[in-house]
Design an enzyme around this catalytic site. Structure first.
Site, PDB file in Angstrom:
ATOM      1  N   GLN A 238      29.770  39.898  31.851  1.00  0.00           N
ATOM      2  CA  GLN A 238      30.733  40.762  31.171  1.00  0.00           C
ATOM      3  C   GLN A 238      31.260  40.105  29.889  1.00  0.00           C
ATOM      4  OE1 GLN A 238      34.185  41.607  33.547  1.00  0.00           O
ATOM      5  NE2 GLN A 238      35.163  42.878  31.983  1.00  0.00           N
TER       6      GLN A 238
ATOM      7  N   LYS B  73      29.043  45.220  35.314  1.00  0.00           N
ATOM      8  CA  LYS B  73      29.745  46.123  36.216  1.00  0.00           C
ATOM      9  C   LYS B  73      28.813  47.072  36.970  1.00  0.00           C
ATOM     10  CE  LYS B  73      34.140  45.355  34.875  1.00  0.00           C
ATOM     11  NZ  LYS B  73      35.289  45.110  35.756  1.00  0.00           N
TER      12      LYS B  73
ATOM     13  N   ARG C   5      40.990  36.479  25.528  1.00  0.00           N
ATOM     14  CA  ARG C   5      41.380  36.354  24.111  1.00  0.00           C
ATOM     15  C   ARG C   5      42.649  35.499  24.016  1.00  0.00           C
ATOM     16  NH1 ARG C   5      40.490  41.578  25.250  1.00  0.00           N
ATOM     17  NH2 ARG C   5      42.729  42.026  25.285  1.00  0.00           N
TER      18      ARG C   5
ATOM     19  N   ARG D 173      31.553  38.293  35.890  1.00  0.00           N
ATOM     20  CA  ARG D 173      32.422  37.971  34.752  1.00  0.00           C
ATOM     21  C   ARG D 173      31.683  37.250  33.632  1.00  0.00           C
ATOM     22  NH1 ARG D 173      36.305  41.612  35.449  1.00  0.00           N
ATOM     23  NH2 ARG D 173      37.429  41.332  37.406  1.00  0.00           N
TER      24      ARG D 173
ATOM     25  N   THR E 205      29.251  49.275  43.080  1.00  0.00           N
ATOM     26  CA  THR E 205      30.655  49.623  43.309  1.00  0.00           C
ATOM     27  C   THR E 205      30.750  50.152  44.735  1.00  0.00           C
ATOM     28  OG1 THR E 205      31.014  50.217  40.982  1.00  0.00           O
ATOM     29  CG2 THR E 205      32.578  51.089  42.602  1.00  0.00           C
TER      30      THR E 205
ATOM     31  N   GLU F  54      41.598  36.612  37.980  1.00  0.00           N
ATOM     32  CA  GLU F  54      43.030  36.371  37.793  1.00  0.00           C
ATOM     33  C   GLU F  54      43.565  35.388  38.823  1.00  0.00           C
ATOM     34  OE1 GLU F  54      45.195  40.336  36.968  1.00  0.00           O
ATOM     35  OE2 GLU F  54      43.317  40.856  37.962  1.00  0.00           O
TER      36      GLU F  54
ATOM     37  N   GLU G 115      37.072  43.705  42.160  1.00  0.00           N
ATOM     38  CA  GLU G 115      38.203  44.397  41.557  1.00  0.00           C
ATOM     39  C   GLU G 115      38.758  45.380  42.581  1.00  0.00           C
ATOM     40  OE1 GLU G 115      37.401  44.198  36.763  1.00  0.00           O
ATOM     41  OE2 GLU G 115      37.090  46.124  37.779  1.00  0.00           O
TER      42      GLU G 115
ATOM     43  N   THR H 248      41.378  47.643  38.026  1.00  0.00           N
ATOM     44  CA  THR H 248      41.955  46.622  38.901  1.00  0.00           C
ATOM     45  C   THR H 248      43.457  46.795  39.062  1.00  0.00           C
ATOM     46  OG1 THR H 248      40.264  45.079  38.169  1.00  0.00           O
ATOM     47  CG2 THR H 248      42.158  44.147  39.304  1.00  0.00           C
TER      48      THR H 248
ATOM     49  N   GLU I 140      40.657  48.512  43.545  1.00  0.00           N
ATOM     50  CA  GLU I 140      40.964  49.742  42.823  1.00  0.00           C
ATOM     51  C   GLU I 140      41.211  50.895  43.787  1.00  0.00           C
ATOM     52  OE1 GLU I 140      38.479  50.689  39.530  1.00  0.00           O
ATOM     53  OE2 GLU I 140      37.828  48.611  39.209  1.00  0.00           O
TER      54      GLU I 140
ATOM     55  N   ASP J 266      35.610  54.441  35.231  1.00  0.00           N
ATOM     56  CA  ASP J 266      36.538  53.394  35.652  1.00  0.00           C
ATOM     57  C   ASP J 266      37.574  53.178  34.564  1.00  0.00           C
ATOM     58  OD1 ASP J 266      37.495  51.525  37.439  1.00  0.00           O
ATOM     59  OD2 ASP J 266      36.307  49.893  36.626  1.00  0.00           O
TER      60      ASP J 266
ATOM     61  N   HIS K 225      47.209  43.558  35.071  1.00  0.00           N
ATOM     62  CA  HIS K 225      45.811  43.142  35.007  1.00  0.00           C
ATOM     63  C   HIS K 225      45.325  43.027  33.564  1.00  0.00           C
ATOM     64  CE1 HIS K 225      41.551  42.806  35.856  1.00  0.00           C
ATOM     65  NE2 HIS K 225      41.310  43.898  35.137  1.00  0.00           N
TER      66      HIS K 225
ATOM     67  N   ASP L 160      35.131  47.386  42.746  1.00  0.00           N
ATOM     68  CA  ASP L 160      34.200  47.430  41.618  1.00  0.00           C
ATOM     69  C   ASP L 160      33.743  45.999  41.341  1.00  0.00           C
ATOM     70  OD1 ASP L 160      32.744  48.756  39.640  1.00  0.00           O
ATOM     71  OD2 ASP L 160      34.242  48.318  38.127  1.00  0.00           O
TER      72      ASP L 160
END
Length: 400
Positions: free
Chosen positions: A229, A242, A131, A226, A246, A347, A188, A333, A190, A115, A122, A222
Site C-alpha cells: 500500500q 487491499k 506523512r 501495508r 476482505t 496503528e 482493518e 478502519t 470495519e 471502502d 484512524h 479489510d
C-alpha cells in the site's frame, strides 16, 4: 421475551434475529435467522404456515434484499411473533437447527464494494505514520467521506483462509522496489453496510433515504498489505495492497434491530455541504473486540466515527452513481482515541516501532498461521446488547 432457551451471553437475543445463509451437510444452502445458538430454517417454516417463502430457499440473501423495506419489516414482525408467542412453539420447534450443525456461507452475492475512511482517529494516525512531515489530515478529509472502490470478487465469508499477498514493496532507503510476499500484513476493523433496494442511475440518494436502501450491517475485516500500500497508493490510492481479500461475518443484522443503539453524530467542523447535512444523522454505539491468536488486543468504538453511514451513501451516489442489491460499503478502519482502541495493527504497533505482546512474544504485523477474530455488539440504553457475531480469518503462506 421468548419461549426459546437462550444463554445469557448469547449475541443473538430475540430482539436481534439476524439473517444469513446456512448449509446442513450436503443439502442446498438456504436462508435462516439466528436466535441463541440455533438457526430458524425459514423456507420450510414459511411453507408450513402457508406463506410464500420462495426467497428463503435461495442460496443468498439477494432475492430477499431486493424486496425492499416493506418486506424487510414484515419479515421481522413475523419472526418476532414466532419467537415471542408461546403459542407458536409447536409450529417453530421442528425448524430449529443447532448452529453447531450448520456451515455458514457468504450471506449475499456482493455486487460492488466501496471502502470509506470515516474515522478521524484512524485517518490522523495513518497520516502521521505515512506523512510524518505534513498535516495528518489532507485538506479534503473533513469536507467529504473519502473512499475507494474495492473488488467485490474478493469479499469472502468468515472462516476463509487468507493467502499472504505478494507484490511490489520498497524497503526504506532502497533505490528500487522488491517483488515478494508482503512483510507488513495487517487487518482493518470495519462495519459494512448491505444495500437491499437499488437506486436509479443518475439520481443521487439523499441522506433522508438511507434506510430505504440499506438493509443492515456485517462485520468487516479489510485485510491490508501495508508495504504494498505505501509504495503504490500515490497518486491514485489503494489497489493491490487491499484487493486480495476482505472478510465479512455470516449474519446480517438489520437496521431495525440496531435502531435502539443509534447515537447522534458528533459535530462536524467546518460545516459540510448541504447534500451531506442533516439534523437527524446518527452512528451506532457499537464496540468491537480484536483477538490476535485468541489474545484480546484492541476494543475500537464505532460511536466516535466522524462520518455517518447516511453521509457515505449520499456521497457515494451524489455524482449519479447507482447502488444495486448486494452492494457493500464499509466504514473504513474503526479506531478510538486510546491505544487499545486502534483498529489496525499498523496503528497498534505504531508502524512496527511499538510491538504488541501476543502469545508471550513481541509482534508487529501478521505472521503465517496467525488467526484474527473480530467480534462486535451494539449497546442500547436499556442495557440490551445486539450481537453482530464474529468474522475470522487465518493467514496462509504466499503462493510461490
Amino acid at each position: 421475551m421468548t419461549w426459546i432457551e437462550i444463554a445469557e451471553n448469547s449475541p443473538f437475543g430475540p430482539e436481534n434475529l439476524p439473517l444469513g445463509i446456512f448449509r446442513v451437510g450436503d443439502e442446498e444452502p438456504r436462508m435462516g435467522a439466528a436466535i441463541g445458538d440455533q438457526v430458524i430454517d425459514l423456507a420450510p417454516l414459511a411453507s408450513a404456515q402457508m406463506l410464500d417463502g420462495s426467497q428463503f430457499a435461495e442460496p443468498s440473501l439477494n432475492a430477499f434484499l431486493a424486496l425492499g423495506r416493506p418486506a424487510w419489516h414484515a419479515t421481522r414482525e413475523w419472526l418476532l411473533e414466532l419467537v415471542r408467542n408461546e403459542n407458536e412453539r409447536d409450529s417453530v420447534e421442528p425448524y430449529l437447527i443447532p448452529q453447531s450443525a450448520v456451515t455458514m456461507q457468504l450471506p449475499f452475492e456482493v455486487s460492488d464494494y466501496v471502502d470509506f475512511y470515516a474515522s478521524e482517529h484512524h485517518a490522523t494516525n495513518v497520516g502521521r505514520l505515512f506523512r510524518p512531515d505534513a498535516e495528518p489530515l489532507l485538506p479534503n478529509w473533513k469536507h467529504l467521506p473519502v473512499g475507494y472502490h474495492g473488488r467485490a470478487g474478493t469479499v469472502v465469508a468468515s472462516g476463509t483462509d487468507i493467502v499472504r499477498p505478494s507484490g511490489q514493496w520498497k524497503a526504506p532507503g532502497a533505490d528500487a522496489p522488491t517483488y515478494g510476499p508482503s512483510q507488513r500484513l495487517d487487518i482493518e476493523v470495519e462495519l459494512g453496510y448491505v444495500v437491499g433496494s437499488p437506486s436509479i442511475l443518475g439520481r443521487p440518494v439523499p441522506i433522508t433515504d438511507f434506510k430505504e436502501h440499506v438493509y443492515g450491517v456485517v462485520l468487516v475485516n479489510d485485510w491490508s498489505a501495508r508495504d504494498l500500500q505505501a509504495w503504490e497508493y500515490v497518486p491514485l490510492g489503494p489497489f493491490l495492497g487491499k484487493s486480495f481479500a476482505t472478510s465479512i461475518s455470516p449474519w446480517v443484522v438489520s437496521l431495525d434491530a440496531l435502531e435502539a443503539s443509534a447515537v447522534r453524530l458528533g459535530k462536524q467542523e467546518p460545516p459540510v455541504l448541504p447534500y451531506l447535512a442533516g439534523e437527524e444523522l446518527t452512528n451506532f454505539d457499537i464496540t468491537f473486540e480484536v483477538y490476535w491468536n485468541s489474545a484480546l488486543v484492541s476494543s475500537p468504538p464505532y460511536r466516535e466515527m466522524y462520518w455517518s453511514p447516511a453521509q457515505m451513501l449520499a456521497h457515494l451516489t451524489v455524482n449519479g452513481a447507482s447502488v444495486r442489491t448486494g452492494d457493500l460499503f464499509a466504514s473504513g478502519t474503526v479506531s478510538g482515541g486510546e491505544k487499545d482502541q486502534r483498529g489496525s495493527f499498523l496503528e497498534l504497533s505504531w508502524g512496527g516501532r511499538e510491538p504488541v505482546t501476543v502469545d508471550g512474544e513481541p509482534r508487529t504485523f501478521l505472521e503465517d498461521g496467525d488467526e484474527v477474530t473480530i467480534t462486535g455488539w451494539a449497546a442500547t440504553p436499556d442495557g440490551t446488547k445486539i450481537g453482530l457475531g464474529s468474522v475470522t480469518g487465518r493467514i496462509l503462506p504466499a503462493v510461490s
